[in-house]
Design an enzyme around this catalytic site. Structure first.
Site, mmCIF file in Angstrom:
data_model
loop_
_atom_site.group_PDB
_atom_site.id
_atom_site.type_symbol
_atom_site.label_atom_id
_atom_site.label_comp_id
_atom_site.label_asym_id
_atom_site.label_seq_id
_atom_site.Cartn_x
_atom_site.Cartn_y
_atom_site.Cartn_z
ATOM 1 N N CYS A 1 0.752 -1.209 -0.104
ATOM 2 C CA CYS A 1 -0.003 0.181 0.004
ATOM 3 C C CYS A 1 0.736 1.337 0.129
ATOM 4 O O CYS A 1 0.641 2.109 -1.014
ATOM 5 C CB CYS A 1 -0.985 -0.041 1.082
ATOM 6 S SG CYS A 1 -0.159 -0.755 2.397
ATOM 7 N N HIS B 1 -1.426 7.232 4.336
ATOM 8 C CA HIS B 1 -0.342 6.309 4.451
ATOM 9 C C HIS B 1 0.997 6.617 4.176
ATOM 10 O O HIS B 1 1.787 5.691 3.441
ATOM 11 C CB HIS B 1 -0.952 5.008 3.454
ATOM 12 C CG HIS B 1 -0.716 3.794 4.309
ATOM 13 N ND1 HIS B 1 -0.832 3.838 5.778
ATOM 14 C CD2 HIS B 1 -0.849 2.293 4.066
ATOM 15 C CE1 HIS B 1 -0.837 2.387 6.205
ATOM 16 N NE2 HIS B 1 -0.866 1.573 5.136
#
Length: 492
Positions: free
Chosen positions: A48, A111
């Site tokens: 990710c 993130h």
């Protein structure tokens, strides 16, 4: 032209348009029927955080710092105790779009680092509703804090405390909150006649998987399918909203994923990578080939299917092109402008580089893919039941030790063998022709590669989400332990 990018964690085989048998994604399938389906679209990394950094910078993670040198070919991301994040020296898509008067919003998972200097509003976004990390937990707020949710500069609560996720039933209304945020933002920008960039990065399909009450138990695929159905429904509502506001013909929308479906949580909480080998964490096709759909009514001919080799980094260059901007010329940009592909059906010859951490594991050119290194995961992890290729084992290919094939790459023809099960014979003329071509591309790539400062090497419990901005107002500040920086451990 305004633009929206939808980024999820889904596998290539999770949509009806890509052949998922239960056909539970009518809105995404409709989006594909009205737009263009990319069959050969990739992410920049099988994990990710690096993929998201690549999408927003147009650069490979090895250039933008989203990798580790703590071990060879290790996947690394941004857990709570990571010290690094997106460097100030990187230019993100929203920072550049601002120059053309765009208003930029991120909804969902960021993130790219959670310490204050890495906040999305410091890197070009004007608004944020979501979280810096994944929705792991619940934690005890002593050993580790629960993950915060933000509205713009400040936290508005924490997962499991103020934003409930029921781990027994899988119920959470987060996708509905994220949907409403998107609809409201689009309405507001349409009213003010401002071009906008919406990055809708929701994480319902990331384990622990969740869905709203009205979707629970409605899928043939269990909880994961419920989450997919809710995402599909949300995409339908967003596209419909663009139509009702009369701005669908001015809005370029792209749907894709940040890595292949995670098979470690399969079958209960795992998606499908269709015919491809393995999943998230690996540089086999299942880890990096993604579902992808471009939608722009009145511009993209309906029902198009492209064989263009695409990459999430292309969304950087394509979005700039739509805004009439040039990509920065002072750095290497790995993304290409896909507009000639999407609008004129052109095919641009370009390679796909499959990186795992600091290592170039494989390269695809045309229909050939050469593996220079193979590795699914270590015997030690595998013996604990961690399996990135459950039910799939190809002798000499899905290896549990890192195998180097630099001098004799393993070569596959992805047209005849999309599942990477039958390596071509080293002695064949076909092998020699293809490897010669790919070797040239690798030499060229390595000759100009200047790796960025690795951001994912150092971890420290003191930098976790103890007291994010805004915690005082909520009475949610927690006492951080003393700093104790260590090398992060990256087993995969």
């Amino acid at each position: 032209t305004t633009s929206a990018v939808f980024l999820f964690q889904m596998g290539w085989g999770d949509l009806g348009a890509f052949g998922e048998p239960s056909k539970e994604t009518p809105n995404l399938d409709q989006m594909a029927a009205e737009g263009m389906l990319f069959l050969d679209f990739y992410t920049a990394n099988p994990l990710c955080s690096p993929s998201r950094a690549a999408l927003l910078t147009g650069r490979l993670p090895v250039r933008n710092g989203f990798y580790t040198t703590n071990g060879h070919a290790r996947n690394a991301y941004t857990p709570q105790d990571i010290v690094g994040g997106i460097p100030d020296s990187e230019l993100l898509l929203p920072e550049l779009l601002k120059k053309a008067g765009y208003v930029n919003k991120i909804i969902g998972k960021w993130h790219l680092g959670h310490r204050p200097q890495f906040h999305p509003l410091k890197h070009g976004f004007d608004e944020w509703f979501g979280s810096p990390n994944c929705h792991f937990g619940p934690y005890d707020n002593r050993e580790r804090p629960n993950i915060p949710m933000y509205r713009d500069w400040e936290m508005i609560g924490r997962y499991y405390e103020d934003f409930k996720i029921d781990l027994k039933t899988g119920e959470a209304n987060l996708t509905q909150l994220y949907l409403q945020e998107a609809l409201d933002f689009i309405s507001k920008q349409q009213a003010s006649q401002k071009p906008f960039f919406l990055y809708w990065a929701i994480d319902a399909t990331h384990a622990p998987v969740y869905a709203s009450k009205q979707f629970l138990g409605t899928s043939q695929r269990g909880l994961y399918g419920d989450a997919v159905r809710e995402i599909d429904d949300s995409v339908g509502k967003i596209l419909n909203h663009l139509r009702q506001l009369g701005i669908s013909e001015n809005t370029f929308v792209f749907f894709t994923s940040d890595n292949g479906a995670a098979l470690i949580s399969a079958p209960k909480q795992g998606g499908s990578n269709g015919p491809f080998l393995c999943g998230k964490q690996t540089t086999f096709e299942g880890g990096m080939r993604e579902p992808a759909i471009a939608w722009w009514p009145g511009h993209i001919p309906a029902g198009g299917v492209s064989r263009q080799l695409g990459n999430v980094m292309d969304l950087f260059s394509t979005s700039l092109s739509l805004a009439g901007l040039q990509p920065p010329s002072d750095r290497q940009i790995d993304g290409i402008d896909l507009l000639p592909v999407i609008l004129q059906g052109k095919l641009i010859d370009r390679p796909i580089f499959y990186y795992r951490g600091n290592e170039l594991m494989a390269v695809r050119a045309g229909l050939y893919k050469a593996h220079y290194w193979t590795w699914s995961n270590s015997w030690e992890e595998h013996s604990k039941g961690i399996d990135f290729c459950p039910g799939q084992s190809v002798s000499g290919v899905t290896t549990h030790t890192q195998e180097e094939h630099t001098y004799l790459p393993l070569l596959f023809h992805l047209g005849r063998d999309p599942g990477e099960k039958f390596p071509l014979s080293f002695a064949s003329e076909e092998y020699q022709r293809a490897v010669e071509r790919i070797s040239g591309l690798v030499q060229q790539h390595k000759a100009t590669l200047v790796p960025g400062q690795p951001q994912l090497n150092v971890c420290d419990q003191a930098v976790m989400n103890w007291s994010p901005p805004g915690c005082e107002k909520l009475g949610k500040c927690l006492k951080a332990p003393e700093p104790d920086p260590k090398k992060c451990s990256w087993p995969h």
